[in-house]
Motif scaffolding. Structure first.
Motif, mmCIF file in Angstrom:
data_model
loop_
_atom_site.group_PDB
_atom_site.id
_atom_site.type_symbol
_atom_site.label_atom_id
_atom_site.label_comp_id
_atom_site.label_asym_id
_atom_site.label_seq_id
_atom_site.Cartn_x
_atom_site.Cartn_y
_atom_site.Cartn_z
ATOM 1 N N TYR A 68 34.397 3.687 106.393
ATOM 2 C CA TYR A 68 35.962 3.033 106.520
ATOM 3 C C TYR A 68 37.049 3.685 107.558
ATOM 4 O O TYR A 68 37.394 4.634 107.976
ATOM 5 C CB TYR A 68 36.889 2.520 104.845
ATOM 6 C CG TYR A 68 35.912 2.643 103.359
ATOM 7 C CD1 TYR A 68 35.751 2.197 103.630
ATOM 8 C CD2 TYR A 68 35.923 3.852 103.101
ATOM 9 C CE1 TYR A 68 35.308 1.226 101.858
ATOM 10 C CE2 TYR A 68 35.625 3.267 102.142
ATOM 11 C CZ TYR A 68 35.095 1.695 100.983
ATOM 12 O OH TYR A 68 34.505 1.754 100.390
ATOM 13 N N VAL A 69 36.641 2.855 108.509
ATOM 14 C CA VAL A 69 37.481 2.595 109.929
ATOM 15 C C VAL A 69 38.977 2.318 109.613
ATOM 16 O O VAL A 69 38.454 0.745 109.910
ATOM 17 C CB VAL A 69 36.879 2.743 110.975
ATOM 18 C CG1 VAL A 69 37.599 3.097 112.443
ATOM 19 C CG2 VAL A 69 35.341 3.206 110.869
ATOM 20 N N SER A 70 40.407 2.737 109.510
ATOM 21 C CA SER A 70 41.963 2.142 110.047
ATOM 22 C C SER A 70 42.179 2.068 111.355
ATOM 23 O O SER A 70 41.617 3.413 111.437
ATOM 24 C CB SER A 70 42.065 2.764 108.405
ATOM 25 O OG SER A 70 42.989 3.505 109.357
ATOM 26 N N VAL A 93 39.089 7.572 109.631
ATOM 27 C CA VAL A 93 37.462 7.501 109.417
ATOM 28 C C VAL A 93 37.771 7.668 108.222
ATOM 29 O O VAL A 93 38.343 10.038 108.044
ATOM 30 C CB VAL A 93 37.172 7.872 109.841
ATOM 31 C CG1 VAL A 93 35.337 7.598 109.892
ATOM 32 C CG2 VAL A 93 37.092 7.387 111.576
ATOM 33 N N VAL A 94 37.327 7.431 107.325
ATOM 34 C CA VAL A 94 36.849 7.902 105.711
ATOM 35 C C VAL A 94 35.611 7.888 105.090
ATOM 36 O O VAL A 94 35.234 6.952 105.759
ATOM 37 C CB VAL A 94 37.696 7.526 104.891
ATOM 38 C CG1 VAL A 94 37.600 7.842 102.932
ATOM 39 C CG2 VAL A 94 39.927 7.596 105.113
ATOM 40 N N SER A 95 35.242 8.627 104.696
ATOM 41 C CA SER A 95 33.664 8.833 104.255
ATOM 42 C C SER A 95 33.534 8.928 102.544
ATOM 43 O O SER A 95 33.989 10.018 102.064
ATOM 44 C CB SER A 95 33.041 10.098 104.396
ATOM 45 O OG SER A 95 30.994 9.707 103.925
ATOM 46 N N GLU A 96 32.730 8.224 101.357
ATOM 47 C CA GLU A 96 33.047 8.356 100.233
ATOM 48 C C GLU A 96 31.604 8.362 99.925
ATOM 49 O O GLU A 96 30.603 7.356 100.214
ATOM 50 C CB GLU A 96 33.968 6.429 99.637
ATOM 51 C CG GLU A 96 33.459 5.653 98.070
ATOM 52 C CD GLU A 96 33.672 5.170 97.721
ATOM 53 O OE1 GLU A 96 34.314 4.873 96.856
ATOM 54 O OE2 GLU A 96 32.949 4.238 98.936
ATOM 55 N N PRO A 97 31.468 9.376 99.249
ATOM 56 C CA PRO A 97 29.846 9.832 98.702
ATOM 57 C C PRO A 97 29.087 8.731 97.918
ATOM 58 O O PRO A 97 29.778 7.885 97.244
ATOM 59 C CB PRO A 97 30.129 10.625 97.427
ATOM 60 C CG PRO A 97 31.545 11.075 97.651
ATOM 61 C CD PRO A 97 32.502 10.632 99.098
ATOM 62 N N PRO A 98 28.288 7.999 97.532
ATOM 63 C CA PRO A 98 27.059 7.028 96.128
ATOM 64 C C PRO A 98 28.023 7.824 94.996
ATOM 65 O O PRO A 98 28.731 8.859 95.020
ATOM 66 C CB PRO A 98 25.613 7.123 96.885
ATOM 67 C CG PRO A 98 25.808 8.784 97.224
ATOM 68 C CD PRO A 98 27.423 9.164 98.077
#
Length: 453
Positions: free
Chosen positions: A112-114, A205-210
């Protein structure tokens, strides 16, 4: 109240014993407390929210993350600088033409990019102008596009858009690991009244794992979409922060701030998995005795933990009290992302949800420049549930969780009043010596006594 003043007095004594030079060490409050949100974000291990105001001269009165890294967007993707998940960045958007940034993504995590754009305060704005953010893969194929505009109020204010790279069986594109490109540009720089100046940007930028088991989250379930009665009770004063990084922490309750025309204030509400957020906004009477009408006086926007837009409301104002409620939202659930309704799909993870309120500069023209009472009636319904079970950690870590400290701080109001002393300690940072440790110990004792029945 007396016990609170005694605690502050004890802390003040401890601070006076500390070396004065330590207060100029440059350590930020959130860094000293152990930030676990975005770089520059408001979540501290102590549960105390940072609500310091923007420094004089900051563009648009917006408080950027104080450790945001300055980066310049490129005119072409070939020269785009790389953004890293978990960091905050500050950049500049020219009046015309896009700027580009690169992000390195793996082949399993959602990203996710804000982007928050801040027009200069006191300038002009076009209704359709704002911010356009797009995300493309290395081959130039579109992954996502979002636009946020100033709106009918034509009052310069921060606007935020987001772009998503989602790993989903429903999408065949944008699944591979590699370099992706974020492009940012003005939505309508040639619109009537559009600002000719460059705008400042804040990017994250945020990274969300599966999740651990494919399909374990299931499809969105049925939920109660009825609008409850607005929460009642005694108003508690809580000044809003000047940016996402300094959003004031609030929980369920009735919260008041006095907001001046042209100003934007930020709040954050911890909402856990399975909980449902309801918000009603109320503008009080101006007290000026003047007549008039501002069609779009108050804009209230709700953003999720990655600063993705969820819902909004607008209030027209004639100088008398006016009230509106956000559209009912579902309980927070991982499965909501599968819903076709964007308001539902955005409520896809637990964490801090942001309320951003802007009072139009036009209110000053009709009713004077005195502050107008703003009341937020916040209801957090439902019991907290377990999350979906991620395979790894988010980046930054903990952004999709609500801690016990979050809940306690939101309920007790530590973002105001006595929290000021706690923030002063945090700003002192490392090197203040045993006097500060003594002060912290005394404060702990006082806090425990206050919590005792």
């Amino acid at each position: 109240m007396a016990r609170g003043r005694a605690g502050v007095a004890l802390l003040t004594t401890a601070l006076l014993l500390a070396p004065a030079a330590a207060l100029g060490s440059g350590q930020s409050a959130h860094a000293a407390a152990g930030t676990t949100r975005f770089s520059g974000g408001p979540k501290a291990a102590s549960g105390v929210s940072k609500t310091l105001k923007a420094a004089p001269g900051t563009p648009g009165g917006y408080a950027f993350a104080d450790d945001a890294q300055r980066v310049e967007g490129a005119a072409s993707t070939g020269a785009a600088p790389t953004l890293t998940a978990g960091r905050s960045y500050r950049s500049t958007l020219p009046a015309s033409g896009p700027v580009h940034y690169g992000v390195q993504l793996d082949g399993t995590s959602n990203a996710y990019v804000s982007v928050t754009a801040v027009p200069p305060a006191g300038g002009t704005a076009a209704v359709s102008d704002g911010l356009k953010v797009s995300l493309r893969d290395g081959a130039g194929r579109s992954c996502d596009l979002d636009t946020a505009t100033i709106g009918a109020g034509r009052s310069p204010r921060p606007v935020t858009a987001w772009a998503v790279r989602e790993i989903s069986p429903r999408r065949s594109l944008c699944r591979e690991a590699g370099t992706y490109y974020v492009s940012v540009e003005r939505a309508d720089p040639d619109g009537r009244g559009a600002s000719p100046e460059p705008w400042e940007l804040e990017l994250a930028v945020v990274s969300e794992p599966p999740v651990k088991e494919e399909g374990s989250a299931g499809a969105p379930g049925a939920w109660n979409s009825a609008t409850p009665d607005p929460l009642t009770g005694e108003e508690q004063r809580r000044p809003g922060g000047a940016g996402f990084a300094e959003a004031a922490l609030i929980g369920e309750g009735v919260w008041r701030d006095d907001i001046r025309p042209g100003r934007t204030v930020f709040y954050r509400v911890p909402v856990d998995w399975g909980q449902q957020l309801h918000v009603t906004a109320e503008l009080g009477g101006s007290g000026s005795g003047r007549s008039g009408f501002v069609p779009s006086a108050l804009d209230l926007d709700l953003y999720n933990p990655v600063r993705g837009h969820v819902a909004d409301l607008g209030i027209g104002y004639d100088g008398s009290q006016k009230t509106e409620s956000l559209t009912p939202l579902p309980p927070v659930a991982h499965a909501n992302r599968q819903a076709p309704n964007s308001k539902v799909s955005a409520v896809r993870f637990a964490g801090s949800y942001y309320l951003v309120a802007h009072l139009s500069a036009e209110v000053a023209e009709e009713f004077g420049d005195e502050p107008v009472p703003l009341v937020l009636r916040v209801r957090v319904g439902g019991s907290a549930q377990d999350g979906p079970g991620y395979q790894g950690d988010s980046v930054p870590a903990g952004i999709f969780t609500v801690t016990e400290e979050d809940r306690e701080a939101a309920a007790e109001g530590t973002a105001d009043g006595d929290g000021t002393a706690m923030r002063a300690l945090a700003v002192g940072g490392i090197g203040t010596g045993s006097a500060l440790l003594l002060g912290l110990g005394v404060w702990t004792v006082v806090a425990r006594r206050r919590a005792a029945p």
